[in-house]
Structure formats: C-alpha cells, structure tokens
Write a protein that holds these residues in place. Sequence first.
Motif, short mmCIF file in Angstrom:
data_model
loop_
_atom_site.label_atom_id
_atom_site.label_comp_id
_atom_site.label_asym_id
_atom_site.label_seq_id
_atom_site.Cartn_x
_atom_site.Cartn_y
_atom_site.Cartn_z
N LEU A 21 60.62 32.46 31.78
CA LEU A 21 60.20 33.12 33.01
C LEU A 21 58.76 33.60 32.80
O LEU A 21 58.46 34.26 31.80
N ILE A 22 57.89 33.23 33.72
CA ILE A 22 56.47 33.60 33.60
C ILE A 22 56.23 34.85 34.45
O ILE A 22 56.24 34.79 35.68
N ALA A 23 56.07 35.97 33.76
CA ALA A 23 55.96 37.26 34.46
C ALA A 23 54.50 37.55 34.78
O ALA A 23 53.93 38.56 34.34
N ASN A 24 53.89 36.67 35.54
CA ASN A 24 52.48 36.82 35.87
C ASN A 24 52.14 35.98 37.08
O ASN A 24 53.04 35.39 37.69
N ARG A 25 50.88 35.90 37.41
CA ARG A 25 50.45 35.18 38.62
C ARG A 25 49.12 34.47 38.33
O ARG A 25 48.57 34.58 37.24
N GLY A 26 48.61 33.77 39.35
CA GLY A 26 47.27 33.23 39.30
C GLY A 26 47.08 32.16 38.23
O GLY A 26 48.03 31.49 37.82
N GLU A 27 45.81 32.05 37.75
CA GLU A 27 45.48 30.95 36.85
C GLU A 27 46.32 30.97 35.57
O GLU A 27 46.67 29.91 35.05
N GLU A 351 32.84 29.78 28.50
CA GLU A 351 33.73 29.98 29.66
C GLU A 351 33.03 30.90 30.64
O GLU A 351 32.49 31.94 30.25
N CYS A 352 33.02 30.51 31.93
CA CYS A 352 32.52 31.38 32.99
C CYS A 352 33.69 31.82 33.84
O CYS A 352 34.50 31.00 34.26
N ARG A 353 33.79 33.12 34.07
CA ARG A 353 34.85 33.63 34.95
C ARG A 353 34.35 33.56 36.39
O ARG A 353 33.36 34.22 36.72
N ILE A 354 35.01 32.76 37.20
CA ILE A 354 34.63 32.67 38.61
C ILE A 354 35.45 33.72 39.36
O ILE A 354 36.68 33.66 39.38
N ASN A 355 34.75 34.70 39.91
CA ASN A 355 35.41 35.78 40.63
C ASN A 355 35.15 35.69 42.12
O ASN A 355 34.05 35.30 42.54
N ALA A 356 36.17 36.08 42.89
CA ALA A 356 35.99 36.17 44.35
C ALA A 356 35.34 37.51 44.61
O ALA A 356 36.02 38.53 44.75
N GLU A 357 34.01 37.52 44.60
CA GLU A 357 33.29 38.79 44.79
C GLU A 357 31.88 38.51 45.29
O GLU A 357 31.35 37.41 45.12
N ILE A 400 39.46 33.96 40.05
CA ILE A 400 40.16 32.86 40.73
C ILE A 400 40.08 31.54 39.96
O ILE A 400 40.85 30.63 40.23
N ALA A 401 39.16 31.44 39.02
CA ALA A 401 39.06 30.21 38.23
C ALA A 401 38.24 30.47 36.98
O ALA A 401 37.46 31.42 36.93
N LYS A 402 38.45 29.62 35.98
CA LYS A 402 37.63 29.69 34.77
C LYS A 402 37.03 28.30 34.56
O LYS A 402 37.79 27.32 34.52
N VAL A 403 35.71 28.22 34.49
CA VAL A 403 35.06 26.94 34.19
C VAL A 403 34.72 26.97 32.71
O VAL A 403 34.05 27.88 32.22
N ILE A 404 35.24 25.98 31.99
CA ILE A 404 35.09 25.95 30.54
C ILE A 404 34.42 24.62 30.15
O ILE A 404 34.77 23.58 30.69
N THR A 424 30.27 23.13 41.37
CA THR A 424 31.38 23.94 41.87
C THR A 424 31.04 24.50 43.26
O THR A 424 29.99 25.12 43.43
N ARG A 425 31.90 24.21 44.22
CA ARG A 425 31.66 24.73 45.58
C ARG A 425 32.96 25.35 46.08
O ARG A 425 34.01 24.71 46.06
N ILE A 426 32.89 26.62 46.44
CA ILE A 426 34.07 27.29 46.98
C ILE A 426 33.66 27.90 48.32
O ILE A 426 32.84 28.83 48.35
N ASP A 427 34.16 27.32 49.42
CA ASP A 427 33.75 27.78 50.76
C ASP A 427 34.75 28.78 51.33
O ASP A 427 35.94 28.72 51.02
N GLY A 428 34.24 29.63 52.22
CA GLY A 428 35.12 30.53 52.97
C GLY A 428 35.16 31.95 52.41
O GLY A 428 35.50 32.89 53.12
N ILE A 429 34.85 32.10 51.11
CA ILE A 429 34.82 33.44 50.49
C ILE A 429 33.54 33.55 49.66
O ILE A 429 32.91 32.53 49.37
N SER A 430 33.17 34.75 49.28
CA SER A 430 32.01 34.92 48.39
C SER A 430 32.48 34.80 46.94
O SER A 430 33.59 35.22 46.61
N THR A 431 31.62 34.24 46.10
CA THR A 431 31.94 34.16 44.67
C THR A 431 30.70 34.52 43.85
O THR A 431 29.60 34.62 44.40
N ASN A 432 30.90 34.67 42.55
CA ASN A 432 29.78 35.02 41.66
C ASN A 432 29.10 33.77 41.08
O ASN A 432 28.39 33.88 40.09
#
Length: 465
Positions: A21-27, A351-357, A400-404, A424-432
């Motif tokens: 059982l994976i007690a977590n979410r997301g990536e 590794e770059c942490r891609i954040n929705a921010e 929301i993602a990690k680019v490695i 990398t293109r993520i439309d609809g939200i702001s990212t770093n």
Amino acid sequence: MPVAVPVPEASATKLRFDSVLIANRGEIAARIQAACRALDLKTVCVCSEADRDAAYGKTADSFLCIGPSSATKSYLNKDALLLAARLTGAGAIHPGYGFLSENAAFAEAVEKAGLVFIGPDARSIAIMGDKISAKRAMIAAGVPCVPGPDTALPDDPSAVAQIALEIGYPVIIKATAGGGGRGMRVVAQAEQLHDAIALTREEARQAFGSAELYMEKFLRHPRHIEIQVLCDSHGNAVWLGHRDCSMQRRHQKVVEEAPAPGIAEAIIAPVGEACVKACQQIGYRGVGTFEFLYEDGAFYFIEMNTRLQVEHPVTEMTSGLDIVQEQIRAAQGVALAITQADVSCNGHSFECRINAEDPESFLSSAGVITGLNLPQGHGIRVDTHIHAGYKVSPYYDSLIAKVIVHAPTRAQAMETMRRALGDTRIDGISTNIAFLQALFQDEAFAKGETDIHYLEQWLKLRSKP
Ligand code: ADP
C-alpha cells in the motif's frame, strides 16, 4: 557500475509480502508504484477526494479514497491507512516522503497490525527524530558533528551563557524535536542570548510540544552535502556516494546534484564509512540520508532523514541502482546483493524540482494543466504524475515534476539540463521553469561549490531594478 554478485544465502529468506500500500500521493506515489511493478508486487494506491483522478490510481491493483482533501484527514490519517491495508489485504506500507514517513508511532502501528513498514523500525526513527539522541549516536560512530554539547540546554542562564562562550559566537539554538527548518535561531552576540532562548523555547513548546533546546556553532558559509545509505536487516550497509543540495530557498531544496562538486574522494570516504558504521550500530534498515554542512574542508553532521528523499534520482543516475527497489527488497528481508566494493558512481546528475508556483513571488499556483510537453532524449528522466488535463490541487506541496539529467561531466549535465528545461512546457498554470532556466545560466553556479546562502542572495540581486 555495480557488478551483480552471487546472492548471499540470507536472501533465501521467505519474502515478507506480495503487495504494497502506497501511503502517499503525486510523483512519489507513481515512482513507488513503478518499483513495485518491477518487483512483481501488487500495488494498493490511496487518495484523498482531491486526488480521485490520479493516473497512478488507474494502474494500481486497488485504488481507494481514504478521506477528504485535507491531508490531516487523508494522507495523515493513520487509522484510515491501516483500514485500507486491511480491506485490500496489503502486506506492507510504503510511506514515501513527507506525511507519515518519519513518524515512529505510525511505523510501530503498521508493524503491530502485522504489516511491514517499508523503512527502518520505529526505534531507529525515534533516535534520529530527536536531534540530541541523533547527535549522540553519530558521535558514538565517529561521525563528525557541529561543535557544541550533545545535551539539552540547562535552565540556568549563566550556565547557558558559559556554553555559548565555550562554543564561540555566532551560535545557533535549536529545538531538539524541531524539523522543517523551524524552531531554530541564530545568536550573534552574548547580549541577545537570553531573549533568543526564551523565544525559541516558547516556539518549540508550541510547534513541537517540547521546550527542550540545544546549542551549536553557527557556520557562516557552509554547503549542504549529504550521503545516501542503503542497509539490509542482516547487518550489511553501503553508502552510495554524495549529493550537493546547497541550492536552497527558505531551507527548501531547489536543485540537487550528484556528486557534490570539488570534494576529493579521500576527504569524503571516511565520512561515508562512518555513516555506514552508524547504521550498523543502531541496526538501521532500508534507505537513509545523512545530512552534513561542509565548510573549509570539514564535514559537520546536522541530521539524518530516515526515509526515501525527493532527490534520490540523482544518486540512482550516478550509481546505476534503483534505490526504491533496493529499499523494498531490504524490507522484504532480502540481503544486500552488493558490497561497498561494487558501488561505483559515474558521471554527473542534476535534478530540478518543477513547482506549480509563480516564478517571481513563489506563491503556489493551482489550476488545470491545459497543455504539456515533457523533455526526452538520452540522459533525461522525468518523474511526475501530471498529464494534460490534470488539475493541480491547492491542498498539497507544489512539486509537480522532477527533471533529472545524467551526462559524463558536470558541464555536459548542465548543458543537458538547459536543453531539457527549454523543452519543458506546462500550460494553464504558473511554474518555476523560467527561474530554473535563469539559474542554469548563472556563472557561479556553473563553476560549482556555491554555499547554502547563494540562491537567496542571487534572488535578491535579480529583484533589484
Ligand atoms: P530541520 O530538521 O528543521 O530541517 P536542520 O538541522 O536540518 O533542521 O537544519 C536546517 C537548515 O538550517 C540547514 O540546512 C542549514 O541551512 C541551517 N543550519 C542548521 N544548523 C546550522 C548550523 N550549525 N550552522 C549554520 N546553518 C545551520
């Protein structure tokens, strides 16, 4: 690359579970699921109401909603998780990172319920969760620590002042039960000591339920260097090289790399060996990370993370090992198939942490991803759970993602990262992403060996007109 060696006899142990059982979410939920599938283990994914559409849920053998969107009522709800495990017949629980991953009471409850906690036992988590007992365990194993006593501060103000004098200003006061960069205060001179202690004690009491404090030397320009360890339950342990996570904003890591640039093997090898010894002394099982501050050629232990870390992929890229599979195998009771002599780290990884921010204000940005292009090609890996149409929820961490990337040299790896971020293109939200691209153009970062304050200073300079 590690060489496959004959599997030791201890690994003939009967496997302890066949579903997780994976007690977590997301990536990280998606990442753990991939490791379970590679090991032929069934997976049970859980979600909050906000995560009902998670793609990893569709590929799981079971997928259950365990509560409302608020994490305290779902991903942090121990009873709901244990009930989900019982209903689905899961044999083990993987806590991922964050949430309940370093909660000794949860690890104990999981084992009491007859399940396997994929991590160290509750005792090891408790030792490392208390900063003074962690420091004592490290000193006993010969791991270098920040100068300062391994005891709690006394109540007597003159005794405290004497300790500060012996360490030498500036000092840092820390809550023994602290975490997440909170419950600490730097004191530059003796006049500020008394008030600083009173304030930190009160903060610690409120935030962590314990007013116990300790004091150590405050290092002015350290780098954050960490050592990844991997241990089985038969007393075998190895260290898998080092990472540099000095690129931080508000104590949050933004970019990580392996190996840490400019550190001679002869300097770090004894530290890695001491970490292995510490694991063997406390009977540690699974994966863990020893975090150090590194200044003027010396290492100072600050804490151990008794779980899988966000940045584990950079070590996977350089060591060639699947750290999550190794962690699960250790929990199965299987003996390590490699010895230290088999560990060899190659090339360089970022590794770059891609954040929705928002790239300027860093405020998190929720909403629907309307279009998505993820980078691909040799030496590029993306760990993520997002897809076009995915709704980024405001309830959780903004990662929301990690680019490695991985390449033979650091300069080549930087170049690969520049290309990967450009693709990398993520439309609809702001990212770093734009912020990360600018950082990968920075000359001092390109040279390497920048300290933990560099990014904040760089951001300040950038924000000046
Ligand atoms: P937490 O458990 O809250 O993350 P840590 O002990 O890991 O606390 O410290 C968090 C951060 O605080 C470190 O990464 C470093 O930036 C800073 N820090 C902690 N101890 C010291 C110290 N002795 N000298 C300088 N900076 C420190």
